[in-house]
Design an enzyme around this catalytic site. Sequence first.
Site, short mmCIF file in Angstrom:
data_model
loop_
_atom_site.label_atom_id
_atom_site.label_comp_id
_atom_site.label_asym_id
_atom_site.label_seq_id
_atom_site.Cartn_x
_atom_site.Cartn_y
_atom_site.Cartn_z
N GLY A 9 0.86 -1.08 0.05
CA GLY A 9 -0.03 0.03 0.14
C GLY A 9 0.74 1.07 0.13
O GLY A 9 0.32 2.19 0.37
N ASP A 57 -1.33 -7.39 -5.78
CA ASP A 57 -2.66 -7.52 -5.03
C ASP A 57 -2.28 -8.33 -4.00
O ASP A 57 -1.97 -9.77 -3.91
CB ASP A 57 -3.66 -8.30 -5.97
CG ASP A 57 -5.14 -8.47 -5.21
OD1 ASP A 57 -5.18 -8.17 -4.08
OD2 ASP A 57 -5.92 -8.79 -5.72
N VAL A 58 -2.28 -7.96 -2.61
CA VAL A 58 -1.73 -8.64 -1.43
C VAL A 58 -2.67 -9.63 -1.25
O VAL A 58 -2.33 -10.69 -0.41
CB VAL A 58 -1.55 -7.71 -0.12
CG1 VAL A 58 -0.43 -6.49 -0.38
CG2 VAL A 58 -2.93 -7.11 0.21
N SER A 136 -5.22 -0.56 13.34
CA SER A 136 -6.16 0.83 13.57
C SER A 136 -6.53 0.74 14.98
O SER A 136 -6.69 -0.04 15.77
CB SER A 136 -7.31 0.36 12.74
OG SER A 136 -8.27 1.26 13.16
N TYR A 149 -13.79 -3.95 8.91
CA TYR A 149 -12.75 -3.24 9.12
C TYR A 149 -12.10 -3.53 10.29
O TYR A 149 -10.82 -3.95 10.51
CB TYR A 149 -12.92 -1.82 8.67
CG TYR A 149 -11.70 -0.88 8.78
CD1 TYR A 149 -10.75 -1.06 7.87
CD2 TYR A 149 -11.21 -0.20 10.20
CE1 TYR A 149 -9.44 -0.45 7.88
CE2 TYR A 149 -10.06 0.49 10.03
CZ TYR A 149 -8.97 0.31 9.23
OH TYR A 149 -8.10 1.06 9.18
N LYS A 153 -8.81 -5.74 11.37
CA LYS A 153 -7.65 -5.19 12.02
C LYS A 153 -7.33 -5.51 13.53
O LYS A 153 -6.10 -5.41 13.79
CB LYS A 153 -7.72 -3.51 12.23
CG LYS A 153 -7.74 -2.86 10.79
CD LYS A 153 -6.50 -3.22 10.00
CE LYS A 153 -6.41 -1.93 8.92
NZ LYS A 153 -4.98 -2.19 8.07
#
Length: 244
Positions: A9, A57-58, A136, A149, A153
């Site tokens: 990223g 693309d991970v 995060s 999300y 995380k």
Amino acid sequence: MTRTAIVTGGASGIGGAIARRLAADGATVAIFDLTGADTAAAAIEEAGGKATGLAVDVSDQPAVTEAVAEVRARLGRPAILVTSAGVTVDGPFLDLSAETWERVLTVNLTGTFHCCQAVLPDMIAEGWGRIVTISSSSVHSGAARMAAYVASKSGVVGLTKVLALEFGRHGITVNTIPPGFIDTPMLRGTEERGSLDVALQTAKTPVGRIGTPEDIAAACAFLVSEEAGYVTGQVLGVNGGRNT
């Protein structure tokens, strides 16, 4: 000694700032991103650093393995990995589809797994390594409308702690930075969709300002340094005092 670093990223946002900082500190940086990796690498080169960009693309394990092999062949064994690639989807939990849930976890958590598993053999061979995952601050407090999300995380934090325990004896440290309220394209997109009030959240931040990607990059630069060799398995919050 010049180290080879991979930043996923790394074309923009937090990853972009980290790639620039590591290059400024003397690392040779390989930027993995879906788009913009070549442009970001060229900008680092123009500034006097050493960088290369690869479209990766991970979430695609064979693609990650191939890209790491290319880095190894062109730049030497990667000794630093920063996993900043990620996606976010916001909305009511009951409207969250299984497909969206799977996509977010696949990029954020499984993508981190793919990258760590691909580089760790090189770090073991070197007898030295630094991995910094980007998680995060929402894992501490939760975040309404962001179930996938936050769950992904949270998994990154757990994976970080496990890897720190397993690989410390090889001279490898593994830590995570959970960014707080950071001004990134991802955050601004959340604001535009009406799921975030930036002015309100800035007012709630004890230091009185929104964070910058460079704030995260500075913490990352320490964690990948030689001096941080006794710091592993840690969650280093960079959040302006929002989570203590």
